[in-house]
Design a protein around this motif. Structure first.
Motif, PDB file in Angstrom:
ATOM      1  N   ASN A  85       0.818  -1.208   0.000  1.00  0.00           N
ATOM      2  CA  ASN A  85       0.000   0.000   0.000  1.00  0.00           C
ATOM      3  C   ASN A  85       0.854   1.261   0.000  1.00  0.00           C
ATOM      4  O   ASN A  85       0.418   2.307  -0.462  1.00  0.00           O
ATOM      5  N   ILE A  86       2.054   1.186   0.528  1.00  0.00           N
ATOM      6  CA  ILE A  86       2.969   2.319   0.467  1.00  0.00           C
ATOM      7  C   ILE A  86       3.256   2.671  -0.983  1.00  0.00           C
ATOM      8  O   ILE A  86       3.361   3.826  -1.363  1.00  0.00           O
ATOM      9  N   GLU A  87       3.332   1.626  -1.849  1.00  0.00           N
ATOM     10  CA  GLU A  87       3.585   1.870  -3.273  1.00  0.00           C
ATOM     11  C   GLU A  87       2.450   2.679  -3.895  1.00  0.00           C
ATOM     12  O   GLU A  87       2.656   3.442  -4.819  1.00  0.00           O
ATOM     13  N   ILE A  88       1.226   2.522  -3.374  1.00  0.00           N
ATOM     14  CA  ILE A  88       0.068   3.211  -3.944  1.00  0.00           C
ATOM     15  C   ILE A  88      -0.030   4.638  -3.434  1.00  0.00           C
ATOM     16  O   ILE A  88      -0.059   5.593  -4.193  1.00  0.00           O
ATOM     17  N   ASP A 184      -2.374  14.896  -8.433  1.00  0.00           N
ATOM     18  CA  ASP A 184      -2.160  14.589  -7.006  1.00  0.00           C
ATOM     19  C   ASP A 184      -2.945  13.363  -6.553  1.00  0.00           C
ATOM     20  O   ASP A 184      -3.316  13.241  -5.386  1.00  0.00           O
ATOM     21  N   ARG A 185      -3.195  12.443  -7.508  1.00  0.00           N
ATOM     22  CA  ARG A 185      -3.924  11.206  -7.184  1.00  0.00           C
ATOM     23  C   ARG A 185      -3.154  10.413  -6.131  1.00  0.00           C
ATOM     24  O   ARG A 185      -1.924  10.415  -6.098  1.00  0.00           O
ATOM     25  N   HIS A 186      -3.910   9.730  -5.271  1.00  0.00           N
ATOM     26  CA  HIS A 186      -3.390   8.875  -4.202  1.00  0.00           C
ATOM     27  C   HIS A 186      -2.731   9.648  -3.072  1.00  0.00           C
ATOM     28  O   HIS A 186      -1.876   9.112  -2.355  1.00  0.00           O
ATOM     29  N   ALA A 188      -4.515  11.917   0.136  1.00  0.00           N
ATOM     30  CA  ALA A 188      -5.882  12.094   0.652  1.00  0.00           C
ATOM     31  C   ALA A 188      -6.472  13.419   0.166  1.00  0.00           C
ATOM     32  O   ALA A 188      -7.620  13.468  -0.290  1.00  0.00           O
ATOM     33  N   LEU A 189      -5.675  14.482   0.246  1.00  0.00           N
ATOM     34  CA  LEU A 189      -6.206  15.787  -0.169  1.00  0.00           C
ATOM     35  C   LEU A 189      -6.366  15.857  -1.688  1.00  0.00           C
ATOM     36  O   LEU A 189      -7.329  16.452  -2.176  1.00  0.00           O
ATOM     37  N   GLY A 190      -5.446  15.240  -2.424  1.00  0.00           N
ATOM     38  CA  GLY A 190      -5.544  15.212  -3.886  1.00  0.00           C
ATOM     39  C   GLY A 190      -6.782  14.465  -4.347  1.00  0.00           C
ATOM     40  O   GLY A 190      -7.512  14.925  -5.235  1.00  0.00           O
ATOM     41  N   ASP A 191      -7.055  13.318  -3.749  1.00  0.00           N
ATOM     42  CA  ASP A 191      -8.246  12.551  -4.111  1.00  0.00           C
ATOM     43  C   ASP A 191      -9.521  13.270  -3.683  1.00  0.00           C
ATOM     44  O   ASP A 191     -10.549  13.189  -4.364  1.00  0.00           O
ATOM     45  N   ALA A 192      -9.454  13.978  -2.552  1.00  0.00           N
ATOM     46  CA  ALA A 192     -10.623  14.755  -2.114  1.00  0.00           C
ATOM     47  C   ALA A 192     -10.921  15.860  -3.133  1.00  0.00           C
ATOM     48  O   ALA A 192     -12.087  16.134  -3.433  1.00  0.00           O
ATOM     49  N   TYR A 193      -9.875  16.466  -3.675  1.00  0.00           N
ATOM     50  CA  TYR A 193     -10.064  17.537  -4.665  1.00  0.00           C
ATOM     51  C   TYR A 193     -10.703  16.982  -5.949  1.00  0.00           C
ATOM     52  O   TYR A 193     -11.648  17.569  -6.484  1.00  0.00           O
ATOM     53  N   ILE A 194     -10.201  15.848  -6.436  1.00  0.00           N
ATOM     54  CA  ILE A 194     -10.789  15.220  -7.634  1.00  0.00           C
ATOM     55  C   ILE A 194     -12.254  14.874  -7.372  1.00  0.00           C
ATOM     56  O   ILE A 194     -13.129  15.116  -8.211  1.00  0.00           O
ATOM     57  N   THR A 195     -12.518  14.327  -6.194  1.00  0.00           N
ATOM     58  CA  THR A 195     -13.898  13.970  -5.837  1.00  0.00           C
ATOM     59  C   THR A 195     -14.792  15.204  -5.777  1.00  0.00           C
ATOM     60  O   THR A 195     -15.947  15.173  -6.218  1.00  0.00           O
ATOM     61  N   ALA A 196     -14.246  16.305  -5.261  1.00  0.00           N
ATOM     62  CA  ALA A 196     -15.038  17.541  -5.149  1.00  0.00           C
ATOM     63  C   ALA A 196     -15.426  18.073  -6.525  1.00  0.00           C
ATOM     64  O   ALA A 196     -16.577  18.468  -6.747  1.00  0.00           O
ATOM     65  N   ILE A 197     -14.469  18.059  -7.468  1.00  0.00           N
ATOM     66  CA  ILE A 197     -14.763  18.532  -8.829  1.00  0.00           C
ATOM     67  C   ILE A 197     -15.808  17.607  -9.475  1.00  0.00           C
ATOM     68  O   ILE A 197     -16.771  18.068 -10.106  1.00  0.00           O
ATOM     69  N   ALA A 198     -15.621  16.301  -9.314  1.00  0.00           N
ATOM     70  CA  ALA A 198     -16.577  15.345  -9.874  1.00  0.00           C
ATOM     71  C   ALA A 198     -17.956  15.554  -9.264  1.00  0.00           C
ATOM     72  O   ALA A 198     -18.974  15.512  -9.966  1.00  0.00           O
TER      73      ALA A 198
END
Length: 219
Positions: A85-88, A184-186, A188-198
């Motif tokens: 999971n560290i790799e992800i 900024d995928r993977h 927490a804040l980067g994924d939250a931003y993508i989710t917010a735009i979606a």
């Protein structure tokens, strides 16, 4: 009746009592007045009992506007790691990031979210991980309403015998569909931003449907 058998009220810490008090007033009924908090967690794995939260990222979203200057991001001091999971998500235990304890992270997180409506992609996982962390410290589950972009997205799809919807849609699929950068995928804040735009784009599509109301978001 003997009071001996009466259920004793549990004493929760002040920060939980303050958080719970936010739910004494009703949420606005106008969509533009509702405060959403879009969140994501990075974890050591997917086992609710044994894995732990490594970071929480969250963004304030109201009236189609993401308040970047009101973002929330914490890294937790954990000793349970899965190498795969560290790799992800790339969060190494040795990295020079300021870390806080799990209870501190929960305290700051509850203070940030208040009574907002929570939004996440595959929200069930993130909310369950946070609830398990709350449980470890003797607190109840989150009280917020929760929306899942993976479920909302399916409501935007055209119903046709020629189009068979998938069981699940990944965040990468939504990013591609709505042309959102995954730089900024993977995180927490980067994924939250993508989710917010979606989420903004999904709600815009749903608003064009007949008799839309905010209650239909969590039908």
């Amino acid at each position: 009746m003997i009071s001996f058998f009466k259920k004793r009220k549990k004493n929760f810490p002040d920060f939980w009592v303050q958080y719970a008090s936010k739910f004494e007033t009703k949420l606005p009924t106008e969509l533009q007045k509702v405060r959403f908090v879009v969140l994501d967690t990075e974890t050591t794995g997917f086992d609710y009992d044994n894995d732990r939260i490594l970071s929480i990222g969250a963004l304030n979203l109201q009236n189609n506007t993401i308040a970047i200057n009101q973002s929330f991001e914490v890294f937790l001091d954990q000793h349970f790691y899965h190498a795969k999971n560290i790799e992800i998500h790339g969060i190494m235990q040795e990295e020079n990031k300021e870390r806080i304890t799990e209870i501190e992270a929960l305290m700051f997180f509850l203070e940030f979210i208040e009574d907002s409506i929570l939004v996440a992609h595959h929200a069930g996982f993130d909310i369950k991980m946070i609830n398990e962390a709350l449980k470890r410290h003797g607190m109840p589950n989150l009280k917020n309403k929760v929306l899942d972009t993976s479920i909302l997205y399916k409501r935007t799809l055209i119903k046709s015998p020629l189009l068979i919807p998938q069981e699940q849609y990944t965040l990468d699929q939504l990013a591609e569909k709505f042309d959102i950068s995954t730089k900024d995928r993977h995180t927490a804040l980067g994924d939250a931003y993508i989710t917010a735009i979606a989420f903004i784009k999904i709600v815009e599509k749903l608003k064009s449907t007949k008799n839309f109301s905010i209650k239909k978001l969590w039908r």
